[in-house]
Design a protein around this motif. Structure first.
Motif, short mmCIF file in Angstrom:
data_model
loop_
_atom_site.label_atom_id
_atom_site.label_comp_id
_atom_site.label_asym_id
_atom_site.label_seq_id
_atom_site.Cartn_x
_atom_site.Cartn_y
_atom_site.Cartn_z
N PHE A 15 -8.20 1.88 -0.52
CA PHE A 15 -6.91 2.54 -0.44
C PHE A 15 -6.05 1.86 0.61
O PHE A 15 -6.52 1.53 1.71
CB PHE A 15 -7.08 4.03 -0.11
CG PHE A 15 -7.81 4.78 -1.19
CD1 PHE A 15 -7.20 5.01 -2.41
CD2 PHE A 15 -9.11 5.22 -1.00
CE1 PHE A 15 -7.88 5.68 -3.42
CE2 PHE A 15 -9.79 5.89 -2.00
CZ PHE A 15 -9.17 6.12 -3.21
N LEU A 16 -4.78 1.62 0.26
CA LEU A 16 -3.84 0.97 1.15
C LEU A 16 -2.67 1.88 1.44
O LEU A 16 -2.11 2.49 0.54
CB LEU A 16 -3.30 -0.31 0.50
CG LEU A 16 -4.33 -1.36 0.06
CD1 LEU A 16 -3.64 -2.45 -0.74
CD2 LEU A 16 -5.04 -1.92 1.26
N ALA A 17 -2.29 1.95 2.71
CA ALA A 17 -1.10 2.72 3.10
C ALA A 17 0.13 1.91 2.71
O ALA A 17 0.05 0.70 2.49
CB ALA A 17 -1.13 2.97 4.60
N PRO A 18 1.29 2.55 2.63
CA PRO A 18 2.52 1.82 2.33
C PRO A 18 2.70 0.67 3.33
O PRO A 18 2.51 0.84 4.53
CB PRO A 18 3.62 2.86 2.49
CG PRO A 18 2.92 4.17 2.27
CD PRO A 18 1.53 3.97 2.81
N GLY A 19 3.02 -0.50 2.82
CA GLY A 19 3.26 -1.66 3.67
C GLY A 19 2.01 -2.42 4.09
O GLY A 19 2.08 -3.51 4.62
N GLU A 20 0.82 -1.83 3.86
CA GLU A 20 -0.43 -2.50 4.23
C GLU A 20 -0.73 -3.59 3.21
O GLU A 20 -0.64 -3.37 2.00
CB GLU A 20 -1.56 -1.48 4.27
CG GLU A 20 -2.88 -2.04 4.73
CD GLU A 20 -3.99 -1.00 4.76
OE1 GLU A 20 -5.14 -1.39 5.00
OE2 GLU A 20 -3.71 0.20 4.54
N GLU A 21 -1.08 -4.75 3.70
CA GLU A 21 -1.42 -5.88 2.82
C GLU A 21 -2.90 -5.85 2.46
O GLU A 21 -3.73 -5.44 3.28
CB GLU A 21 -1.08 -7.19 3.52
CG GLU A 21 0.40 -7.41 3.76
CD GLU A 21 1.20 -7.50 2.48
OE1 GLU A 21 0.72 -8.12 1.50
OE2 GLU A 21 2.31 -6.92 2.44
N PHE A 22 -3.20 -6.32 1.27
CA PHE A 22 -4.59 -6.42 0.84
C PHE A 22 -5.05 -7.87 0.94
O PHE A 22 -4.39 -8.77 0.43
CB PHE A 22 -4.76 -5.94 -0.61
CG PHE A 22 -6.13 -6.19 -1.15
CD1 PHE A 22 -7.21 -5.47 -0.68
CD2 PHE A 22 -6.35 -7.17 -2.10
CE1 PHE A 22 -8.49 -5.70 -1.16
CE2 PHE A 22 -7.63 -7.40 -2.59
CZ PHE A 22 -8.70 -6.67 -2.12
N THR A 23 -6.15 -8.07 1.63
CA THR A 23 -6.77 -9.38 1.71
C THR A 23 -8.13 -9.28 1.06
O THR A 23 -8.99 -8.52 1.54
CB THR A 23 -6.93 -9.82 3.19
OG1 THR A 23 -5.65 -9.75 3.84
CG2 THR A 23 -7.48 -11.21 3.28
N PRO A 24 -8.34 -10.01 -0.04
CA PRO A 24 -9.64 -9.92 -0.71
C PRO A 24 -10.77 -10.33 0.23
O PRO A 24 -10.58 -11.22 1.06
CB PRO A 24 -9.52 -10.91 -1.88
CG PRO A 24 -8.07 -11.12 -2.07
CD PRO A 24 -7.43 -10.90 -0.73
N PRO A 25 -11.94 -9.71 0.07
CA PRO A 25 -13.10 -10.04 0.92
C PRO A 25 -13.58 -11.46 0.69
O PRO A 25 -13.34 -12.06 -0.28
CB PRO A 25 -14.14 -9.01 0.53
CG PRO A 25 -13.67 -8.34 -0.69
CD PRO A 25 -12.22 -8.66 -0.87
#
Length: 89
Positions: A79-89
């Motif tokens: 789960f990501l908060a608004p504005g949080e970037e996702f970086t794949p493991p």
């Protein structure tokens, strides 16, 4: 999101409705945005930091169970908060 990933997400929601009805909320359909399977993870953007914290603390195991049942693979939700970037493991 690609069509196969959309079908996975719809399957996750259906699994939650069927197997975890006390956990499932209507806003899951309207306020969660799956970003597509990437590197064994399904990042899901939430509309607020409060929703992100709630889901991460109270629903993560059930979402992971649903995702693994639908895909048949060892994948997980993040789960990501608004504005949080996702970086794949």
């Amino acid at each position: 999101m690609t069509n196969p990933d959309r079908k996975v997400w719809e399957g996750v929601l259906a699994h939650l409705r069927r197997h975890h009805p006390s956990l499932y909320r209507k806003w899951f359909e309207e306020e969660l945005e799956p970003l597509g399977l990437t590197g064994g993870t399904l990042p899901v953007r939430t509309r607020s930091a409060v929703h992100c914290a709630y889901l991460s603390q109270n629903c993560l195991d059930q979402f992971n169970d649903a995702l693994r049942n639908i895909t048949g693979a060892l994948v997980s939700v993040r789960f990501l908060a608004p504005g949080e970037e996702f970086t794949p493991p």
